[in-house]
Design an enzyme around this catalytic site. Structure first.
Site, PDB file in Angstrom:
ATOM      1  N   CYS A   2      22.968  27.000  23.475  1.00  0.00           N
ATOM      2  CA  CYS A   2      24.345  26.582  23.310  1.00  0.00           C
ATOM      3  C   CYS A   2      25.040  26.489  24.656  1.00  0.00           C
ATOM      4  O   CYS A   2      24.487  26.801  25.696  1.00  0.00           O
ATOM      5  CB  CYS A   2      25.092  27.586  22.423  1.00  0.00           C
ATOM      6  SG  CYS A   2      24.319  27.845  20.805  1.00  0.00           S
ATOM      7  N   LEU A  51      23.555  24.551  19.452  1.00  0.00           N
ATOM      8  CA  LEU A  51      22.229  24.090  19.075  1.00  0.00           C
ATOM      9  C   LEU A  51      21.723  25.090  18.044  1.00  0.00           C
ATOM     10  O   LEU A  51      21.443  26.250  18.365  1.00  0.00           O
ATOM     11  CB  LEU A  51      21.294  24.038  20.286  1.00  0.00           C
ATOM     12  CG  LEU A  51      19.838  23.637  20.019  1.00  0.00           C
ATOM     13  CD1 LEU A  51      19.750  22.214  19.487  1.00  0.00           C
ATOM     14  CD2 LEU A  51      18.992  23.772  21.283  1.00  0.00           C
ATOM     15  N   ILE A  53      19.652  27.347  15.784  1.00  0.00           N
ATOM     16  CA  ILE A  53      18.291  27.896  15.808  1.00  0.00           C
ATOM     17  C   ILE A  53      18.109  28.935  14.707  1.00  0.00           C
ATOM     18  O   ILE A  53      17.118  28.944  13.992  1.00  0.00           O
ATOM     19  CB  ILE A  53      17.987  28.537  17.186  1.00  0.00           C
ATOM     20  CG1 ILE A  53      18.202  27.527  18.326  1.00  0.00           C
ATOM     21  CG2 ILE A  53      16.578  29.110  17.207  1.00  0.00           C
ATOM     22  CD1 ILE A  53      17.227  26.381  18.349  1.00  0.00           C
ATOM     23  N   GLU A  77      19.830  34.219  22.875  1.00  0.00           N
ATOM     24  CA  GLU A  77      19.232  34.876  21.711  1.00  0.00           C
ATOM     25  C   GLU A  77      19.216  36.381  21.947  1.00  0.00           C
ATOM     26  O   GLU A  77      18.816  36.844  23.020  1.00  0.00           O
ATOM     27  CB  GLU A  77      17.787  34.408  21.483  1.00  0.00           C
ATOM     28  CG  GLU A  77      17.608  32.914  21.299  1.00  0.00           C
ATOM     29  CD  GLU A  77      18.114  32.388  19.968  1.00  0.00           C
ATOM     30  OE1 GLU A  77      18.471  33.221  19.095  1.00  0.00           O
ATOM     31  OE2 GLU A  77      18.139  31.160  19.793  1.00  0.00           O
ATOM     32  N   ASP A 100      22.447  36.421  15.058  1.00  0.00           N
ATOM     33  CA  ASP A 100      22.487  37.400  16.135  1.00  0.00           C
ATOM     34  C   ASP A 100      23.849  37.412  16.821  1.00  0.00           C
ATOM     35  O   ASP A 100      24.234  38.409  17.427  1.00  0.00           O
ATOM     36  CB  ASP A 100      21.371  37.141  17.149  1.00  0.00           C
ATOM     37  CG  ASP A 100      21.377  35.726  17.698  1.00  0.00           C
ATOM     38  OD1 ASP A 100      22.004  34.842  17.090  1.00  0.00           O
ATOM     39  OD2 ASP A 100      20.730  35.486  18.735  1.00  0.00           O
ATOM     40  N   GLY A 364       5.701  30.189  30.142  1.00  0.00           N
ATOM     41  CA  GLY A 364       5.079  31.275  30.901  1.00  0.00           C
ATOM     42  C   GLY A 364       5.857  31.670  32.136  1.00  0.00           C
ATOM     43  O   GLY A 364       5.326  32.367  33.008  1.00  0.00           O
TER      44      GLY A 364
END
Length: 641
Positions: A2, A51, A53, A77, A100, A364
């Site tokens: 977001c 956005l 999720i 998140e 969350d 990664g």
């Protein structure tokens, strides 16, 4: 993922025009194309682009507590939110959503500023508490998510996920920060807490900022730092097993989503380890995304395909022309301030590909810093062995003089360049590492900058960024020192910035399991020999992954995302470089010595020297001047008219 924006009157309760906060919010639409929300009250405006999720139906923002007195706008998140909800419910808080985001408002009510210490994730948020007349800004521990802020002369505080949102307000002055210019040309990015503009700052990772109406704005407060203790007594075999368990836990937390999810797969050790872990814990085949370059010298797609086949992933590959230099102007628009990592081009493309298939991708990133993967770490350790026998007080005058007198031998392999070796011996550990990562070294910056600009700098040198962090590092262990420096500078200012902007440009959320802060803390407790040993980096990770990944993947030479800058600047981009570096845009700034600009261009074109990195750094600075400054000035003239 977001985007958030804030306008806060620190002195009173002036009305915040709707069109102003809406304009700031709209320039970040790419960060959240699904929904937008604005909240205004006297002296405050919050904006959010979403956005979706998690909790697609009820997770809209700004989000409030039960009585509407606490509001939050949030980017990121909180991976452990499901375990925090029962704890907060027992404390008497009522949840209306399954998101969350709602955990943040209730955690603030329960624990105040210490709430961030309970969060595990990547986040930047702004929280407004009306009863306390307090604005609380926070950023995650490793700086995965960005947060900019600026205090205007009239007492308005602006905050946003990207610098462009602050610029869209129209009240921020566009004066460049000379120290930020010096830092950019040394490192290729502007490190925290500076931005390229004097009036704006980045909230540093692991920090919060509490602003109370009518009170003086304090300095940001640090709530977390990584400490390299290196004192964990665990055996290497046990460490391998624990690493696998920690990786699996980190990956599981990052698989929570209500939208399609996958992973980047370059064929390198870090992304392959993440995908292998996903394959071990996921219930369905993992979706993986790679790009393939037309030039074999830059292409790793065959290694990615090998990993995908062994792990049984649903693999997507997108061919990219290695001469993909049409993105130059787009990058300037995406990054808002000068940014000179040319791997932003392939990163932008792989995010573009991934978004066609998923909304969330695991990466990664962060593995090199925590596991000891960079080649420059091994070179630094070799140099440290040369420096160790003699104290700096002796080395600096003796080898400094010899280094100045000895002729250059750029044609020779690095290890045989006596001048370079002598100069290395004359430096401290921090000076040597700063020198090794600098794009334009000290002497070249001194030559490049005009006399007037050097006077304006007043002797400031970008090495002060490293010295500031080094004062808090473990300086007894040479590997721990440079790992800490990279976690504080390169990881945040370069890697995380690159991935956030490239992914958000395509409305893609990227999650980084190797930056899970409990994992980073645990790795910092392990001996350095578990990370670099016998000229091999990432020893522990590679050994742990041997049962899951081919030897060829684990022990092949590192490639990384690269583009052929040297050839571009002598071929298809030759005229563009000439126009950009020798034209009016750079000359009119008064920052540079025109004769040195001309020498750099001519020496590179002739093939006498490879100045591709300095030329790219200058090219991106010129693009910033045209796109960010030029477009912003034009927009302000239009608004005024």
């Amino acid at each position: 993922m977001c985007g958030l924006v804030v306008i806060f009157d620190t002195r009173g309760r002036r009305d915040i025009p709707l069109e102003t906060v809406a304009r700031m919010n709209e320039v970040q639409r790419h960060r959240g194309p699904d929904e937008g929300g604005v909240h205004r009250e006297p002296g405050l405006a919050l904006g959010h682009r979403r956005l979706s999720i998690i909790d697609l139906a009820t997770g809209q923002q700004p989000l409030f507590n039960e009585d509407g007195s606490v509001a939050v706008v949030f980017n990121g998140e909180i991976y452990n939110y499901q375990s925090l909800i029962p704890e907060l419910t027992r404390l008497g808080h009522t949840f209306r959503t399954r998101s969350d985001t709602e955990v943040i408002v209730h955690a603030w009510e329960a624990w105040g500023e210490a709430c961030v210490e309970r969060f595990r994730g990547m986040f930047a948020f702004a929280l407004w508490d009306r009863n306390q007349e307090t604005l609380f800004l926070a950023r995650d521990r490793l700086g995965v998510k960005p947060l900019y802020y600026a205090l205007l002369p009239d007492g308005l505080l602006l905050a946003g996920s990207e610098l462009k949102s602050l610029l869209a307000h129209g009240g921020m002055r566009l004066a460049l920060d000379p120290c930020a210019v010096e830092e950019y040309f040394a490192l290729g990015y502007v490190p925290e807490p500076r931005t390229i503009f004097k009036e704006a700052s980045k909230l540093p990772p692991g920090h919060t900022l509490t602003v109370r109406r009518g009170k003086r704005i304090p300095a940001p407060r640090e709530y977390w730092d990584v400490v390299f203790t290196l004192d964990n007594p665990i055996s290497e075999n046990d460490a391998r097993a624990e690493l696998l368990a920690r990786l699996e836990e980190s990956v599981r937390l990052r698989l929570i989503a209500e939208v399609p999810l996958g992973a980047f797969l370059s064929g390198g050790v870090d992304s392959s380890a993440v995908v292998a872990t996903m394959a071990a814990v996921a219930r369905e085949p993992v979706r993986t995304c790679s790009i393939a370059f037309s030039d074999p010298a830059f292409d790793e797609s065959r290694y990615a395909a090998q990993v995908a086949q062994q792990l049984g992933t649903e693999h997507f590959v997108h061919p990219v022309d290695v001469d993909d230099f049409d993105l130059l102007d787009e990058l300037a628009r995406v990054y808002d301030e000068p940014y000179a990592d040319s791997s932003a081009i392939p990163t932008y493309r792989v995010c573009q590909l991934a978004r066609r298939h998923v909304t969330v991708a695991l990466s990664g990133d962060g593995g090199d810093e925590s596991f000891g993967g960079y080649r420059r770490y091994r070179w630094h350790l070799w140099e440290e062995r040369l420096r160790a026998p003699l104290p700096l007080a002796l080395r600096r005058p003796v080898f400094g003089l010899l280094g100045r007198l000895y002729p250059k031998a750029d044609w020779a392999p690095k290890i045989f360049r006596a001048k370079t070796t002598l100069e290395t011996l004359a430096r401290s550990s921090v000076e040597a590492y700063f020198h090794s990562v600098s794009i334009l070294r000290d002497n070249l910056r001194r030559q490049l900058f005009s006399a007037a600009f050097r006077t304006e700098l007043g002797g400031y040198n970008a090495i002060e960024v490293f010295e500031r962090h080094a004062r808090r590092a473990n300086r007894e262990d040479p590997l721990a020192l440079v790992q800490y420096l990279d976690l504080k500078t390169y990881l945040v200012g370069d890697i995380n910035t690159k991935v956030d902007r490239a992914s958000m440009a395509h409305s893609l959320e990227v999650r980084e399991p190797l930056m899970d802060h409990p994992l980073v803390e645990w790795l910092a407790s392990l001996p350095s020999a578990f990370k670099v040993r016998g000229g091999e980096g990432k020893v522990l990770l590679k050994k742990a992954m041997e049962p899951r990944l081919p030897q060829e993947i684990l022990y092949r030479p590192k490639m990384g995302f690269a583009v052929p800058l040297a050839r571009w600047f002598r071929g298809p981009l030759r005229e563009r470089v000439r126009r950009a570096l020798l034209g009016d845009a750079l000359a009119q700034t008064g920052l540079f010595n025109p004769a040195v600009l001309r020498q750099l261009v001519q020496a590179h074109e002739s093939g006498r020297s490879d100045h591709s990195a300095p030329l790219w750094t200058l090219l991106m600075f010129e693009a910033f001047l045209r796109h960010t400054l030029g477009q912003e000035a034009a927009q302000r003239e239009s608004v005024a008219a």
